[in-house]
Structures are given as C-alpha cells and as structure tokens.
Scaffold this motif. Structure first.
Motif, short mmCIF file in Angstrom:
data_model
loop_
_atom_site.label_atom_id
_atom_site.label_comp_id
_atom_site.label_asym_id
_atom_site.label_seq_id
_atom_site.Cartn_x
_atom_site.Cartn_y
_atom_site.Cartn_z
N ILE A 105 0.84 -1.20 0.00
CA ILE A 105 0.00 0.00 0.00
C ILE A 105 0.87 1.25 0.00
O ILE A 105 2.05 1.20 0.34
N ASP A 106 0.27 2.36 -0.35
CA ASP A 106 0.94 3.65 -0.26
C ASP A 106 -0.14 4.71 -0.05
O ASP A 106 -1.20 4.66 -0.68
N SER A 107 0.12 5.63 0.83
CA SER A 107 -0.86 6.65 1.16
C SER A 107 -1.30 7.42 -0.08
O SER A 107 -0.50 7.73 -0.96
N GLN A 108 -2.57 7.75 -0.10
CA GLN A 108 -3.13 8.54 -1.19
C GLN A 108 -3.32 10.00 -0.78
O GLN A 108 -3.86 10.80 -1.53
N GLU A 109 -2.87 10.33 0.44
CA GLU A 109 -2.98 11.70 0.94
C GLU A 109 -2.03 12.61 0.17
O GLU A 109 -0.89 12.23 -0.12
N PRO A 110 -2.44 13.84 -0.15
CA PRO A 110 -1.50 14.81 -0.73
C PRO A 110 -0.35 15.05 0.25
O PRO A 110 -0.56 15.08 1.46
N VAL A 111 0.84 15.22 -0.27
CA VAL A 111 2.04 15.33 0.56
C VAL A 111 1.93 16.46 1.58
O VAL A 111 2.27 16.28 2.75
N ASP A 112 1.42 17.61 1.17
CA ASP A 112 1.34 18.73 2.12
C ASP A 112 0.40 18.41 3.27
O ASP A 112 0.69 18.71 4.43
N LYS A 113 -0.72 17.77 3.00
CA LYS A 113 -1.66 17.38 4.05
C LYS A 113 -1.03 16.32 4.96
O LYS A 113 -1.17 16.35 6.17
N TRP A 114 -0.32 15.39 4.35
CA TRP A 114 0.36 14.31 5.07
C TRP A 114 1.34 14.88 6.10
O TRP A 114 1.35 14.49 7.26
N PHE A 115 2.17 15.82 5.66
CA PHE A 115 3.16 16.40 6.55
C PHE A 115 2.53 17.28 7.62
O PHE A 115 3.00 17.30 8.76
#
Length: 193
Positions: A105-115
């Motif tokens: 799996i790999d997160s589908q969250e946008p990187v800015d939201k993730w961080f």
C-alpha cells in the motif's frame, strides 16, 4: 466478508529477518505470522516500511560485524551479507504476497496534508526524558535519553488508519504515546517487548 487488515511496523519485519533473539522477538514474530495466516488476515506493507526495513538491515548487519581492518575485501563481505538479508526479506514478502497474506500500500494523501498531519501529531505527543536507561556518551559519561514517538512512527500509524487496519503491531515502545490520540481511533497499537 471484508478482509481484516493489520499493519506491521518495520521493527516487526527487522526482528523477523535478522532473527533477533532479544526477548524472543523472532519467535514472537513467527507466532504472529502463524496467527495471522490462521485468522485469514492481511498484513499491510507500505513503501515506508519497505525502505525503513532495508535501511535498518544495512545498519544492523554492518554494526554487528566484529571490528577489523576495513579494506575493499571486508566491505564486499559486509555488502554480501546485507544483500543476503535483503534477499531473505524480499523473498519472504513476495511469498506472502503470492499467498494473499500481504498487500502493498501507499498513502493517497496529498504530501502537504500528510506532513501537516504528521507535524500536528508530533508536536502534541511529547516523549519522556530519563536517566534510568542512560546511554554513555563517547567519553563514557552518563547521558540523558529521550524516548518518544518519531515522525516515521506517526506516518506508519497514519497509513494504518488510512487503510483501515484493525491493529498495528510493533516492538517500538514510542507508539504508546499515540494510544489515546483520536486521530488513530479504531487502530489498536499492539506493542511487544
């Protein structure tokens, strides 16, 4: 019936691949794998887990080598041991994927939201500073030690939550700091010694 999912933190895989004897960790992981197969659950493996396991294999194999003169031949010998353990990990993972016991799996969250989410949780989950389990500094003097949840641990937990894992298995005691965090509601942190 929906497949039940669990998430293995990198520490679980490392203990399994390197056959860690401390607190019978390798045996504990084998029992977990057997139980998950019996319960027909699927282990979620993120790209973060893959990279972290490969990095720790490199470090641990190198650090376990007895000190000797370092030359090109010794470096090749160490690299061969690293590659051997890496192959064991990838072969084991491939077999579990074929058996439908592991899903990559790999997160589908946008990187800015993730961080932003990672940072927000990181600053609100302070660890502990102690001298009880001190590590000597380079001069042999006692040193204080910080123990707490790290940003990679938070990202593992966020990924487990995103993919609806019922539990996250780990040997990392820092995860206890996330136990009552509402961001991880529905994920149980099963922390082994």
């Amino acid at each position: 019936m929906e497949t039940r999912r669990v998430y293995f933190d990198s520490s679980i895989w490392v203990s399994h691949i390197l056959q860690e004897k401390r607190n019978n960790r390798a045996q504990t992981v084998q029992q977990l794998l057997d139980q998950i197969k019996e319960d027909e659950e699927v282990i979620l493996v993120s790209h973060l887990v893959l990279l972290e396991v490969l990095e720790v294999i490199r470090k641990r194999v190198t650090e376990k080598e007895p000190y000797s003169e370092l030359n090109d031949e010794k470096k090749k010998e160490i690299m061969a041991k690293i590659q051997e353990k890496t192959n064991v990990f990838l072969k084991s993972l491939s077999q579990l994927i074929k058996e439908h016991k592991v899903a990559l799996i790999d997160s589908q969250e946008p990187v800015d939201k993730w961080f932003k989410r990672t940072y927000s949780i990181y600053i609100s989950s302070s660890g502990d500073i102690s001298a009880r389990n001190y590590s000597p500094d380079r001069r042999g003097n006692p040193a204080l030690r910080y123990q707490g949840v790290g940003h990679y641990d938070i990202q593992h937990a966020l990924t487990a939550k995103e993919f609806s894992a019922r539990a996250l298995y780990t040997f990392d005691q820092g995860f206890s700091r996330l136990d009552n965090d509402r961001a991880f509601e529905g994920v149980r942190f099963l922390i082994y010694q």
